[in-house]
Scaffold this motif. Structure first.
Motif, PDB file in Angstrom:
ATOM      1  N   GLN A 139       0.831  -1.204   0.000  1.00  0.00           N
ATOM      2  CA  GLN A 139       0.000   0.000   0.000  1.00  0.00           C
ATOM      3  C   GLN A 139       0.859   1.243   0.000  1.00  0.00           C
ATOM      4  OE1 GLN A 139      -3.365  -0.058   2.637  1.00  0.00           O
ATOM      5  NE2 GLN A 139      -3.294   2.135   2.963  1.00  0.00           N
ATOM      6  N   THR A 140       1.998   1.179   0.720  1.00  0.00           N
ATOM      7  CA  THR A 140       2.915   2.318   0.722  1.00  0.00           C
ATOM      8  C   THR A 140       3.423   2.614  -0.688  1.00  0.00           C
ATOM      9  OG1 THR A 140       3.622   1.771   2.968  1.00  0.00           O
ATOM     10  CG2 THR A 140       5.060   3.231   1.693  1.00  0.00           C
ATOM     11  N   LYS A 141       3.833   1.549  -1.406  1.00  0.00           N
ATOM     12  CA  LYS A 141       4.305   1.728  -2.788  1.00  0.00           C
ATOM     13  C   LYS A 141       3.172   2.225  -3.675  1.00  0.00           C
ATOM     14  CE  LYS A 141       7.723  -2.011  -2.396  1.00  0.00           C
ATOM     15  NZ  LYS A 141       8.149  -3.320  -2.935  1.00  0.00           N
ATOM     16  N   LEU A 142       1.984   1.634  -3.455  1.00  0.00           N
ATOM     17  CA  LEU A 142       0.849   2.031  -4.289  1.00  0.00           C
ATOM     18  C   LEU A 142       0.455   3.478  -4.034  1.00  0.00           C
ATOM     19  CD1 LEU A 142      -0.851   0.552  -6.395  1.00  0.00           C
ATOM     20  CD2 LEU A 142      -2.576   0.169  -4.630  1.00  0.00           C
ATOM     21  N   THR A 143       0.567   3.900  -2.754  1.00  0.00           N
ATOM     22  CA  THR A 143       0.256   5.297  -2.419  1.00  0.00           C
ATOM     23  C   THR A 143       1.227   6.241  -3.118  1.00  0.00           C
ATOM     24  OG1 THR A 143      -0.592   4.608  -0.266  1.00  0.00           O
ATOM     25  CG2 THR A 143      -0.051   6.938  -0.529  1.00  0.00           C
TER      26      THR A 143
END
Length: 636
Positions: A191-195
């Motif tokens: 999710q961090t990468k996707l954010t």
């Protein structure tokens, strides 16, 4: 009031459990969560001592105090008391999840329980809020609960080895010994990468929207300019017509005035002639009477009659007009021809200037001698095809002022077309693709170019990383056997040759090498992640065309062999450039990678640190200056 609260129900949901806030607390960044949810989320970080907001990712050095928000708690009570009866009556639509406990009508579910593996409407979900044993269950937004097809158990674990979600039983079976983590942990990392990707996408969208807005303004301005040019042209030509009409009237008036003057003169001469004729007739009668008289009367009157002025005493008159009308006609015709010539000349000069500006503003505009072909978007040229086709490539022979041009094709010489119908063809692109692609033949290893977003005949099961063998080439069409799909059809121009596995590229790149992304690569196939062109990492794994690299900014980064460059050219430089060495920027460097700052080509400084290909130098003009090893040279 209740309807207004219900309309904003989503903003009062906890982003962790996706349920309405229970015992709501607000952390320093301003986001609110259930007290139990945020405590459980932060309990995993107690050993690290780092606490982040699950939404905005803001970091707190110490665990913030969690105090119950009284205002939010009251709103939750009102929302719970006013919203149940209305939401409970909402029927499930196509594709929506229905409550498993409602009988009769399909009532829309709002929550799904991972432990119970059932979905509930607002009424039937209440026990999970009130019954102590059910409060511990994990509620999520209503959805189809994913289960393991083999063990019929909840998917709770993510296998990094096989890149799939598995149940707890799978850990003891097919995935024993694999690299596994809880699904929530993997989700948080991804999710961090996707954010970050979403942030980049939003920034790109914003930039594109601004670009679109500027383009709309430019197009509107261009359109307004064209309208003003049309209006101004009409006005100028209208004034020119009025001027010609005015001068025409003046010429006509002058001709009429001259005609009147000449007619007045002619009238006077005519009257004078008539008087002379009358006088001569009277004399004729007198002479006739004298000739018929007797001798005595004749002799007595002879002297008086003969002494009066005879015929020689009358002045001769002739009509000589001041203006020659045939000359005027001739001059008017000459004036018309001169005006036409000047008008055509000036208009052609104007068109030529506009055309020159267009060519200057668009360097790719077609000119005499260029190789061209008919655009694919043109179905039928204005002057017809003849023997020419879309694949025909010819040379521009002449360009007319009316935007038409003459082209010599192999199939048809002196072919006529419109400039707007043609497109230039690079010298190395006559076959519709690059020289490399034109050499694609049966048996070659190929893949889809990274620059191709969607192939003409679509992807099928093929991706950018797929490598296959050419089994047939027919014109622009190529048939390839990929491991993922046999008999895949594409365009030659969409493909690129792939070096064999034993090639120099693969031979040079091996596990343990230090590499970076090539400067010519704008966007890697698998994305940048946290790395940049300046990042230097170590190869961890090579599988066919794919490789895994550990960068300082990101571990397990996935890329393609052809995108990477081996860091070895600067080894000798690093050995020479050591801490304490006196250096300066090489004379061949026009602009350093990180800019000049206060440094110039004459500046001499001392190396204070070397990190990979980066070097830090203290110059008299600027301390802590950062450059690239290959940009520097040692000063004796």
């Amino acid at each position: 009031m209740a309807e207004a609260i219900l309309g904003d129900q989503d903003q009062y949901s906890c982003s962790i459990c996706l349920d309405l806030l229970k015992d709501p607390v607000t952390i320093p960044c301003g986001h609110s969560y259930c007290m139990s949810c945020i405590n459980e989320c932060w309990s995993t970080n107690d050993q690290e001592g780092i606490y982040r907001c699950p939404q905005c990712r803001q970091t707190f050095d110490s665990k913030p105090p969690l105090n119950r928000s009284t205002v939010l708690a009251e709103i939750m009570e009102k929302l719970g008391s006013t919203g149940l009866s209305e939401s409970a009556q909402c029927l499930a639509g196509p594709g929506e999840i229905a409550c498993d406990f409602c009988s009769g009508e399909r009532i829309k579910a709002v929550k799904s329980c991972l432990e119970c593996r059932a979905s509930y409407c607002e009424i039937h979900v209440q026990p999970h809020y009130n019954v102590p044993a059910l409060k511990k269950h994990k509620l999520v937004k209503a959805a189809v609960i994913p289960v393991c097809p083999k063990h019929d158990k909840l998917l709770e674990v993510y296998c990094r080895t096989d890149h799939k979600c598995v149940c707890m039983h799978c850990l003891l079976d097919d995935h024993k010994g694999h690299d596994t983590v809880p699904s929530t942990t993997e989700r948080n990392e991804k999710q961090t990468k996707l954010t970050q990707s979403q942030t980049k996408v939003k920034q790109t969208v914003q930039a594109k929207e601004q670009e679109l807005q500027m383009m709309k303004i430019d197009i509107a301005s261009h359109s307004d300019s064209a309208k003003k040019a049309v209006e101004n042209s009409k006005k100028m030509f209208s004034e020119l017509v009025k001027l010609i009409e005015k001068k025409s009237n003046e010429v006509i008036e002058e001709i009429k005035a001259q005609e009147k003057a000449d007619l007045d003169q002619g009238t006077k001469l005519q009257k004078k002639l008539e008087e002379d004729i009358t006088e001569l007739k009277k004399r004729d009668r007198v002479l006739d009477d004298l000739l018929q008289a007797d001798d005595i009367q004749f002799l007595q009157n002879y002297e008086s009659v003969s002494s009066s002025s005879g015929p020689d005493g009358f002045q001769k008159h002739s009509f000589k007009p001041c203006c020659s009308y045939p000359d005027i006609n001739k001059r008017v015709c000459e004036l018309k021809e001169r005006l036409e010539a000047i008008l055509n000349l000036k208009i052609n000069e104007t068109f030529q200037k506009v055309s020159d500006l267009s060519i200057k503003d668009h360097p790719d505009c077609i000119k005499v001698g260029d190789k061209v072909r008919v655009k694919p978007s043109i179905k039928t040229p204005k002057f017809d095809w003849g023997t020419v086709t879309h694949k025909s490539v010819g040379v521009v022979k002449d360009i007319k002022s009316d935007q038409s041009l003459i082209i010599d094709f192999p199939e048809s010489t002196s072919w006529k077309g419109l400039l707007s119908e043609m497109e230039p063809v690079p010298d190395d692109n006559e076959c519709g693709s690059s020289t490399l692609n034109c050499n694609i033949k049966k048996g070659d290893k190929v893949r889809v170019k990274p620059s191709v977003e969607t192939p003409k005949y679509l992807w099928g099961s093929v991706s950018h990383g797929s490598i296959g063998s050419v089994i047939n080439v027919q014109g622009e069409a190529v048939t390839v056997d990929f491991p993922e799909q046999q008999g895949w059809i594409g365009e030659v121009s969409e493909m690129e040759l792939v070096p064999a596995l034993g090639s120099q590229t693969h031979a040079r790149l091996k596990i343990g090498n230090r590499v970076s992304v090539k400067s010519s690569v704008k966007d890697p196939i698998h994305g940048w992640g946290s790395i940049t062109h300046d990042s230097i990492g170590v190869i961890k794994r090579i599988q066919g065309e794919s490789l895994t690299v550990d960068f300082p900014e990101q571990t397990d980064w996935t890329g393609v062999v052809s995108e990477m460059v081996l860091i070895q050219s600067d080894v000798s430089e690093v050995l020479i450039l050591r801490s304490g060495a006196r250096v300066r920027v090489k004379p061949t460097i026009s602009t350093p990678a990180h800019g000049w700052g206060s440094v110039t080509k004459k500046s001499i400084g001392v190396v204070v640190a070397i990190n990979g290909i980066k070097v830090t130098v203290n110059f008299p003009e600027q301390s802590g200056w950062t450059g690239i090893v290959s940009e520097m040279e040692v000063v004796p």
